[in-house]
Every structure is written in C-alpha cells, then in structure tokens.
Design a protein around this motif. Structure first.
Motif, PDB file in Angstrom:
ATOM      1  N   ILE A  34       0.959  -1.219  -0.113  1.00  0.00           N
ATOM      2  CA  ILE A  34       0.077  -0.052  -0.045  1.00  0.00           C
ATOM      3  C   ILE A  34       0.734   1.244   0.021  1.00  0.00           C
ATOM      4  O   ILE A  34       0.713   2.192  -0.858  1.00  0.00           O
ATOM      5  N   VAL A  35       2.130   1.174   0.827  1.00  0.00           N
ATOM      6  CA  VAL A  35       2.941   2.401   0.948  1.00  0.00           C
ATOM      7  C   VAL A  35       3.363   2.556  -0.585  1.00  0.00           C
ATOM      8  O   VAL A  35       3.529   3.735  -0.929  1.00  0.00           O
ATOM      9  N   ARG A  36       3.898   1.478  -1.057  1.00  0.00           N
ATOM     10  CA  ARG A  36       4.563   1.614  -2.437  1.00  0.00           C
ATOM     11  C   ARG A  36       3.814   2.159  -3.433  1.00  0.00           C
ATOM     12  O   ARG A  36       3.946   3.079  -4.312  1.00  0.00           O
ATOM     13  N   ALA A  40       4.112   5.699  -5.440  1.00  0.00           N
ATOM     14  CA  ALA A  40       3.978   5.444  -7.023  1.00  0.00           C
ATOM     15  C   ALA A  40       3.070   6.614  -7.488  1.00  0.00           C
ATOM     16  O   ALA A  40       3.052   7.332  -8.431  1.00  0.00           O
ATOM     17  N   TRP A  41       1.861   6.640  -6.844  1.00  0.00           N
ATOM     18  CA  TRP A  41       0.868   7.679  -7.122  1.00  0.00           C
ATOM     19  C   TRP A  41       1.324   9.240  -6.914  1.00  0.00           C
ATOM     20  O   TRP A  41       1.237   9.977  -7.935  1.00  0.00           O
ATOM     21  N   LEU A  42       1.951   9.241  -5.929  1.00  0.00           N
ATOM     22  CA  LEU A  42       2.680  10.822  -5.620  1.00  0.00           C
ATOM     23  C   LEU A  42       3.966  10.978  -6.578  1.00  0.00           C
ATOM     24  O   LEU A  42       3.699  12.127  -6.972  1.00  0.00           O
ATOM     25  N   THR A  46       3.337  14.241  -8.858  1.00  0.00           N
ATOM     26  CA  THR A  46       4.587  15.158  -9.006  1.00  0.00           C
ATOM     27  C   THR A  46       4.993  15.415 -10.534  1.00  0.00           C
ATOM     28  O   THR A  46       5.197  16.599 -10.914  1.00  0.00           O
ATOM     29  N   GLN A  47       5.024  14.206 -11.109  1.00  0.00           N
ATOM     30  CA  GLN A  47       5.470  14.559 -12.671  1.00  0.00           C
ATOM     31  C   GLN A  47       4.248  15.482 -13.464  1.00  0.00           C
ATOM     32  O   GLN A  47       4.573  16.132 -14.101  1.00  0.00           O
ATOM     33  N   ALA A  48       3.099  15.056 -13.264  1.00  0.00           N
ATOM     34  CA  ALA A  48       1.901  15.988 -13.620  1.00  0.00           C
ATOM     35  C   ALA A  48       1.968  17.377 -13.099  1.00  0.00           C
ATOM     36  O   ALA A  48       1.754  18.350 -14.226  1.00  0.00           O
ATOM     37  N   MET A  49       2.706  17.760 -11.969  1.00  0.00           N
ATOM     38  CA  MET A  49       2.550  19.118 -11.638  1.00  0.00           C
ATOM     39  C   MET A  49       3.535  19.935 -12.419  1.00  0.00           C
ATOM     40  O   MET A  49       3.759  20.800 -12.517  1.00  0.00           O
ATOM     41  N   GLN A  50       4.979  18.961 -12.294  1.00  0.00           N
ATOM     42  CA  GLN A  50       5.962  19.474 -13.220  1.00  0.00           C
ATOM     43  C   GLN A  50       5.611  19.815 -14.625  1.00  0.00           C
ATOM     44  O   GLN A  50       6.115  20.866 -15.303  1.00  0.00           O
ATOM     45  N   HIS A 109      -0.012   5.189 -18.318  1.00  0.00           N
ATOM     46  CA  HIS A 109       0.417   4.011 -18.359  1.00  0.00           C
ATOM     47  C   HIS A 109       1.491   3.562 -17.343  1.00  0.00           C
ATOM     48  O   HIS A 109       1.696   2.191 -16.948  1.00  0.00           O
ATOM     49  N   GLU A 110       2.631   4.444 -17.169  1.00  0.00           N
ATOM     50  CA  GLU A 110       3.567   4.155 -16.192  1.00  0.00           C
ATOM     51  C   GLU A 110       2.921   3.875 -14.788  1.00  0.00           C
ATOM     52  O   GLU A 110       3.474   3.193 -14.229  1.00  0.00           O
ATOM     53  N   PHE A 111       1.638   4.634 -14.523  1.00  0.00           N
ATOM     54  CA  PHE A 111       1.317   4.293 -13.156  1.00  0.00           C
ATOM     55  C   PHE A 111       0.710   3.224 -13.118  1.00  0.00           C
ATOM     56  O   PHE A 111       0.944   2.416 -11.922  1.00  0.00           O
ATOM     57  N   ARG A 112      -0.199   2.638 -14.062  1.00  0.00           N
ATOM     58  CA  ARG A 112      -0.598   1.537 -14.000  1.00  0.00           C
ATOM     59  C   ARG A 112       0.362   0.392 -14.103  1.00  0.00           C
ATOM     60  O   ARG A 112       0.256  -0.788 -13.370  1.00  0.00           O
ATOM     61  N   ARG A 113       1.519   0.584 -14.634  1.00  0.00           N
ATOM     62  CA  ARG A 113       2.637  -0.416 -14.659  1.00  0.00           C
ATOM     63  C   ARG A 113       3.104  -0.605 -13.377  1.00  0.00           C
ATOM     64  O   ARG A 113       3.418  -1.670 -12.702  1.00  0.00           O
TER      65      ARG A 113
END
Length: 119
Positions: A34-36, A40-42, A46-50, A109-113
């Motif tokens: 769950i933590v991992r 991954a979500w965070l 962060t990438q979306a905010m960048q 896609h990266e998030f799902r992976r």
C-alpha cells in the motif's frame, strides 16, 4: 524453586517478544504494498505538476515576448511585427501543449505499470 520461577517469566517474556516481533514483521509486510502504491501515485502526481509548471512557464515566456513587442518604447510595434510575435506565441504554446499531452498520456501507463509491479 525460586530459580525455576524466575526462569518461567523470562521465557514467557521471550515468547511474548517473539510473537510481537513476528506480528510486527508481518504487519509491516502487509502495509508495504500500500505504501509503495501511494509512493508511485505521489511520483506521478509530482510529474503531472511538473508538466503543468512547464506549460505555465511557456505561457509566461510567450506572453512576455508579446507584451514587450507592444510596450517597447524604442520601436513601435507595427501590425506585421505584432502578427509575427503572435504567431510565434501560438506556435510555442501549441508545441508546449502537445508535448504536455504526450507526457501526460504516458503517465497513466507508467502509473498502471507501477501499480501492477507493486501488486
């Protein structure tokens, strides 16, 4: 007799510590996925905010160029120069937005992976 009584609580304390250590170990193992997933979500957020910040930076630079064209006191901005500056601004913003959409579509896609790797 006292000697055997003193060992008895020590062995039960050891057993309790062993059970507590075992429980803590498996409790932590059960929460790690769950933590991992949350990490991954965070990272994806962060990438979306960048990406959004990069788009805002492109908007600011383009707007600055157009504003300088209109407010420059040393030379007057005629219609031709203004049109060129405006077309350059639109092209810059279009390119930045297309790049942003491309990168954002890769994020899902990266998030799902990452989620499947953690599961």
């Amino acid at each position: 007799m006292k000697h055997s009584n003193e060992k008895q609580p020590t062995s039960s304390d050891d057993a309790n510590q062993d059970i507590a250590a075992w429980w803590q170990h498996y409790c932590l193992l059960s929460t790690m996925p769950i933590v991992r997933c949350q990490v991954a979500w965070l990272e994806n957020v962060t990438q979306a905010m960048q990406l959004e910040a990069e788009l805002f930076q492109a908007i600011a630079k383009s707007s600055e160029k157009l504003t300088l064209c209109l407010t420059d006191n040393n030379k007057n901005c005629n219609a031709k120069e203004f049109t060129e500056q405006y077309q350059e601004m639109v092209k810059t913003l279009t390119d930045a937005n297309i790049e942003r959409f491309t990168k954002v579509s890769q994020l899902s896609h990266e998030f799902r992976r990452n989620l499947w790797e953690e599961i």
